[in-house]
Design a protein around this motif. Structure first.
Motif, PDB file in Angstrom:
ATOM      1  N   TYR A   1       0.844  -1.195   0.000  1.00  0.00           N
ATOM      2  CA  TYR A   1       0.000   0.000   0.000  1.00  0.00           C
ATOM      3  C   TYR A   1       0.880   1.247   0.000  1.00  0.00           C
ATOM      4  N   SER A   2       0.446   2.244  -0.742  1.00  0.00           N
ATOM      5  CA  SER A   2       1.190   3.495  -0.835  1.00  0.00           C
ATOM      6  C   SER A   2       0.426   4.592  -0.096  1.00  0.00           C
ATOM      7  N   PRO A   3       0.965   5.133   1.009  1.00  0.00           N
ATOM      8  CA  PRO A   3       0.294   6.254   1.677  1.00  0.00           C
ATOM      9  C   PRO A   3       0.218   7.466   0.748  1.00  0.00           C
ATOM     10  N   VAL A   4      -0.945   8.103   0.719  1.00  0.00           N
ATOM     11  CA  VAL A   4      -1.174   9.267  -0.126  1.00  0.00           C
ATOM     12  C   VAL A   4      -1.616  10.424   0.778  1.00  0.00           C
ATOM     13  N   PRO A   5      -0.889  11.554   0.784  1.00  0.00           N
ATOM     14  CA  PRO A   5      -1.285  12.679   1.639  1.00  0.00           C
ATOM     15  C   PRO A   5      -2.569  13.326   1.146  1.00  0.00           C
ATOM     16  N   TRP A   6      -3.579  13.291   1.983  1.00  0.00           N
ATOM     17  CA  TRP A   6      -4.923  13.751   1.642  1.00  0.00           C
ATOM     18  C   TRP A   6      -5.363  14.727   2.718  1.00  0.00           C
ATOM     19  N   PRO A   7      -5.976  15.837   2.390  1.00  0.00           N
ATOM     20  CA  PRO A   7      -6.565  16.199   1.089  1.00  0.00           C
ATOM     21  C   PRO A   7      -5.635  16.918   0.124  1.00  0.00           C
ATOM     22  N   ASP A   8      -4.328  16.959   0.424  1.00  0.00           N
ATOM     23  CA  ASP A   8      -3.390  17.584  -0.516  1.00  0.00           C
ATOM     24  C   ASP A   8      -3.530  16.963  -1.913  1.00  0.00           C
ATOM     25  N   ARG A   9      -3.570  15.615  -1.932  1.00  0.00           N
ATOM     26  CA  ARG A   9      -3.825  14.893  -3.178  1.00  0.00           C
ATOM     27  C   ARG A   9      -5.281  14.441  -3.158  1.00  0.00           C
ATOM     28  N   GLN A  10      -6.023  14.813  -4.168  1.00  0.00           N
ATOM     29  CA  GLN A  10      -7.430  14.410  -4.266  1.00  0.00           C
ATOM     30  C   GLN A  10      -7.546  13.143  -5.117  1.00  0.00           C
ATOM     31  N   LEU A  11      -8.564  12.344  -4.836  1.00  0.00           N
ATOM     32  CA  LEU A  11      -8.738  11.070  -5.526  1.00  0.00           C
ATOM     33  C   LEU A  11      -8.805  11.218  -7.044  1.00  0.00           C
ATOM     34  N   PRO A  12      -9.616  12.137  -7.611  1.00  0.00           N
ATOM     35  CA  PRO A  12      -9.707  12.185  -9.075  1.00  0.00           C
ATOM     36  C   PRO A  12      -8.358  12.399  -9.766  1.00  0.00           C
ATOM     37  N   GLY A  13      -7.552  13.317  -9.223  1.00  0.00           N
ATOM     38  CA  GLY A  13      -6.247  13.542  -9.829  1.00  0.00           C
ATOM     39  C   GLY A  13      -5.359  12.319  -9.739  1.00  0.00           C
ATOM     40  N   TRP A  14      -5.427  11.627  -8.612  1.00  0.00           N
ATOM     41  CA  TRP A  14      -4.629  10.417  -8.429  1.00  0.00           C
ATOM     42  C   TRP A  14      -5.089   9.329  -9.389  1.00  0.00           C
ATOM     43  N   LEU A  15      -6.409   9.185  -9.581  1.00  0.00           N
ATOM     44  CA  LEU A  15      -6.919   8.188 -10.522  1.00  0.00           C
ATOM     45  C   LEU A  15      -6.478   8.496 -11.945  1.00  0.00           C
ATOM     46  N   LYS A  16      -6.529   9.774 -12.317  1.00  0.00           N
ATOM     47  CA  LYS A  16      -6.102  10.148 -13.673  1.00  0.00           C
ATOM     48  C   LYS A  16      -4.632   9.808 -13.906  1.00  0.00           C
ATOM     49  N   GLU A  17      -3.855   9.883 -12.841  1.00  0.00           N
ATOM     50  CA  GLU A  17      -2.427   9.569 -12.963  1.00  0.00           C
ATOM     51  C   GLU A  17      -2.176   8.073 -13.118  1.00  0.00           C
ATOM     52  N   HIS A  18      -3.039   7.249 -12.495  1.00  0.00           N
ATOM     53  CA  HIS A  18      -2.752   5.814 -12.427  1.00  0.00           C
ATOM     54  C   HIS A  18      -3.655   4.935 -13.284  1.00  0.00           C
ATOM     55  N   LEU A  19      -4.722   5.490 -13.868  1.00  0.00           N
ATOM     56  CA  LEU A  19      -5.639   4.687 -14.666  1.00  0.00           C
ATOM     57  C   LEU A  19      -5.590   5.099 -16.132  1.00  0.00           C
ATOM     58  N   PRO A  20      -5.775   4.148 -17.023  1.00  0.00           N
ATOM     59  CA  PRO A  20      -5.840   4.486 -18.446  1.00  0.00           C
ATOM     60  C   PRO A  20      -7.206   5.060 -18.805  1.00  0.00           C
ATOM     61  N   GLN A  21      -7.298   5.658 -19.989  1.00  0.00           N
ATOM     62  CA  GLN A  21      -8.585   6.114 -20.512  1.00  0.00           C
ATOM     63  C   GLN A  21      -9.577   4.946 -20.508  1.00  0.00           C
ATOM     64  N   GLY A  22     -10.779   5.210 -19.982  1.00  0.00           N
ATOM     65  CA  GLY A  22     -11.780   4.156 -19.952  1.00  0.00           C
ATOM     66  C   GLY A  22     -11.720   3.273 -18.728  1.00  0.00           C
ATOM     67  N   GLY A  23     -10.897   3.620 -17.741  1.00  0.00           N
ATOM     68  CA  GLY A  23     -10.812   2.826 -16.515  1.00  0.00           C
ATOM     69  C   GLY A  23     -12.111   2.863 -15.730  1.00  0.00           C
ATOM     70  N   LYS A  24     -12.434   1.767 -15.060  1.00  0.00           N
ATOM     71  CA  LYS A  24     -13.662   1.658 -14.272  1.00  0.00           C
ATOM     72  C   LYS A  24     -13.312   1.347 -12.821  1.00  0.00           C
ATOM     73  N   VAL A  25     -13.844   2.187 -11.921  1.00  0.00           N
ATOM     74  CA  VAL A  25     -13.586   2.026 -10.485  1.00  0.00           C
ATOM     75  C   VAL A  25     -14.921   1.777  -9.790  1.00  0.00           C
ATOM     76  N   GLY A  26     -15.035   0.664  -9.098  1.00  0.00           N
ATOM     77  CA  GLY A  26     -16.269   0.324  -8.417  1.00  0.00           C
ATOM     78  C   GLY A  26     -16.360   0.962  -7.043  1.00  0.00           C
ATOM     79  N   PHE A  27     -17.586   1.212  -6.603  1.00  0.00           N
ATOM     80  CA  PHE A  27     -17.814   1.701  -5.243  1.00  0.00           C
ATOM     81  C   PHE A  27     -19.179   1.236  -4.768  1.00  0.00           C
ATOM     82  N   ASP A  28     -19.276   1.033  -3.449  1.00  0.00           N
ATOM     83  CA  ASP A  28     -20.532   0.651  -2.814  1.00  0.00           C
ATOM     84  C   ASP A  28     -21.311   1.932  -2.528  1.00  0.00           C
TER      85      ASP A  28
END
Length: 596
Positions: free
Chosen positions: A93-120
């Motif tokens: 697991y990689s610790p991510v400083p939050w809220p300095d880093r927001q989830l959407p920006g982090w996802l854009k950095e690590h996911l390809p175009q068309g990536g799907k992330v599930g949530f409950d």
């Protein structure tokens, strides 16, 4: 009684559990899955069944989440937990400083175009999902509603809590549940709304004058409720748990099992109020556009404590203060190196349990000495239990849940002779605590407008701390209660009757920590010579009465007004607490609270 389950992943369990989650993601055609700390009620504390983040990662902080992708898994934590997370999670697991880093920006950095992330959708709020949608628009990354994938791989997941629910006596509540329901129902009618969905347990507890024990250290029962504008309430908490409360709840409260809540949303007509900041996205989905955004109708009324609640809090703090003085007197008599952090925790709980009104401690006691004191939300374990050595500081943050009130107090104690650096930092923290305690301010200001007062002495020395200056506190409810806070982010005006903590601190990683905390209640400012008669001002009334360690104070750093405040405070501690403690503790108190 709580049945305890081992729900927190040890470091060696992190990799196989993450691998199992990734296999489940692949089965659902997902590139990622969200694992929040929160449950469906968005409380700070969760039942063991809902401790999915701790089970998966090992991280036990009260805020944060994991975004598990196929190649990387980020654990997002705020400034309070950046030291703690390093010790708890495996290196997968990689610790991510939050809220300095927001989830959407982090996802854009690590996911390809068309990536799907599930949530409950039961575990994420309407506001959270809306923010994701806006930030990820035009990226091709899609957030997908799914069943909970952690539940699918958690073979020994604990059962839902089902502890008994009790009536909260009117003498402590100060207002009947029928009167509360009628008052809030009129507000819905005025707003043109037919109902409001309540998803936060402390709101339901307050509205119906009931208390539970589904969450350790919090007198809460988990469930949902629908408040109707006609003055009726539908309560979804389990018929069998409420069978003995029919007379207390009255004819206008209908009781249902929790699993009936989703179906009960379907027939609601008119405009239904939801609080987007706390209501699950699943509730909005079920209402299919028939809802309107609005604050939880219980939040502000609950925060504005009535006279009975304030008097109860005052009395609880006097008894709690006596327990703390007994503990501190005992602690001061022990040689350096003789005790461990757990010894202090055990003794303090024993001192508190001498009070028959104590129902539980209000959170797991923080007892951190030396470097452990620099971990803001440290929880001692058998593995981390450290001795109280000569020259160390001990940060002791604790509280009690009493029938008449909830307490929360922090004292920093010198073990032996403290160092000059520690004393200087302690005195700056004390100056900030005194400055806030002495403050008068115009009515209408929010926490963000005044919280800098408690930080200014530290700022002057180029120092600060990574937590808010203060939080709201419930009346025999959650020790951390909103919506009021002393925080840069809080826009809620402070009002008469609100109880908040005042807790500046300073933390030197790897060396020591300092925090001083009293609870205060907002009251109108009385007559003051020269005051503008056209303006309304507010002030604080102190609830906590326990000595502050004089050995750590650099007296020359205090102004004349600060010395006068501290001497007057200590005189009040001697007067109020002295008659409540034993002979040895009284002798200690007279010396510990002597004038500077």
């Amino acid at each position: 009684m709580f049945q305890t389950f081992d729900v927190t992943a040890r470091p060696e369990q992190g990799p196989p559990r993450l691998a199992a989650l990734r296999a489940e993601m692949a089965r659902h055609g997902l590139d990622g899955f969200m694992v929040p700390r929160a449950d469906a009620h968005q409380g700070e504390y969760v039942a063991e069944r809902d401790a999915r983040l701790a089970w998966l990662t090992g991280f036990t902080g009260s805020a944060g989440f994991c975004a598990a992708l196929r190649e990387v898994a980020g654990v997002f934590i705020d400034g309070r937990y950046r030291t703690q997370v390093k010790a708890q999670v495996a290196d997968v697991y990689s610790p991510v400083p939050w809220p300095d880093r927001q989830l959407p920006g982090w996802l854009k950095e690590h996911l390809p175009q068309g990536g799907k992330v599930g949530f409950d959708p039961w575990l994420h709020t309407i506001s959270e999902v809306e923010r994701w949608g806006k930030a990820l628009a035009d990226t091709g990354i899609e957030m997908v509603r799914t069943p909970n994938l952690v539940d699918a791989i958690w073979a020994d997941q604990p059962p839902p809590p089902a502890a008994p629910i009790k009536a909260h006596p009117l003498e402590f509540a100060g207002e009947s549940s029928a009167d509360k329901i009628a008052r809030l129902a009129r507000g819905l009618t005025t707003a043109g709304q037919t109902s409001a969905v309540l998803t936060q347990p402390d709101s339901i507890m307050w509205l119906l004058n009931i208390r539970g024990s589904d969450i350790a250290r919090n007198p809460l029962a988990l469930g949902f409720a629908i408040l109707h504008a006609n003055g009726r309430v539908d309560l979804f908490m389990g018929r069998d748990r409420l069978v003995d409360l029919a007379d207390h709840l009255g004819a206008d409260v209908a009781v249902f099992d929790t699993n009936e809540f989703g179906a009960a949303l379907q027939p609601l007509s008119g405009w239904v109020r939801l609080d987007p900041a706390t209501a699950p996205q699943a509730v909005a989905d079920a209402l299919e556009g028939r809802w309107v955004a609005g604050d939880d109708p219980c939040a502000l009324p609950k925060a504005r404590k009535n006279d009975a609640e304030i008097e109860g809090a005052a009395q609880a703090h006097l008894r709690d203060g006596a327990a703390m003085v007994e503990l501190l007197a005992w602690l001061d008599a022990q040689p350096a190196g003789n005790l461990t952090e757990i010894d202090v925790v055990t003794r303090l709980e024993l001192c508190r349990r001498r009070d028959n009104a104590l129902q539980d401690i209000s959170f797991d006691t923080i007892s951190g000495t030396g470097p452990n004191g620099a971990i803001m939300h440290y929880r001692v374990t058998e593995e981390t239990d450290a001795r109280l050595e000569e020259g160390h500081l001990l940060v002791l943050d604790s509280g009690g849940q009493y029938l008449d009130g909830t307490t929360d107090i922090t004292r920093t104690v010198a073990i032996g002779a403290p160092g000059s650096e520690e004393c200087a930092a302690f005195t700056r923290v004390l100056k900030g605590m005194i400055a806030m305690s002495m403050l008068h301010w115009p009515a209408g200001l929010a926490g963000r407008d005044i919280e800098c007062i408690g930080r200014a002495p530290l700022w002057a020395a180029g120092q600060d701390f990574n937590h808010g200056l203060g939080h709201g506190v419930g009346a025999y409810l959650s020790v951390h209660e909103g919506p009021q806070r002393l925080s840069r982010a809080s826009t809620i005006p402070l009002e008469q009757g609100m109880i908040l903590s005042n807790e500046p601190g300073y933390y030197r990683e790897g060396a020591f920590g300092i925090r001083i905390e009293n609870l205060l209640v907002v009251q109108p400012l009385g007559d003051l010579p020269g005051a503008d008669p056209e303006r309304s001002f507010l002030q604080w009334q102190t609830l906590t009465f326990v000595p502050i360690d004089r050995r750590l104070i650099v007296v020359e750093m205090l102004s004349a007004d600060e010395r006068a405040w501290l001497n007057a405070y200590h005189a009040e501690v001697r007067e109020k607490i002295g008659p409540r403690v034993g002979k040895d503790a009284k002798l200690w108190l007279d010396a510990a609270a002597a004038p500077l």
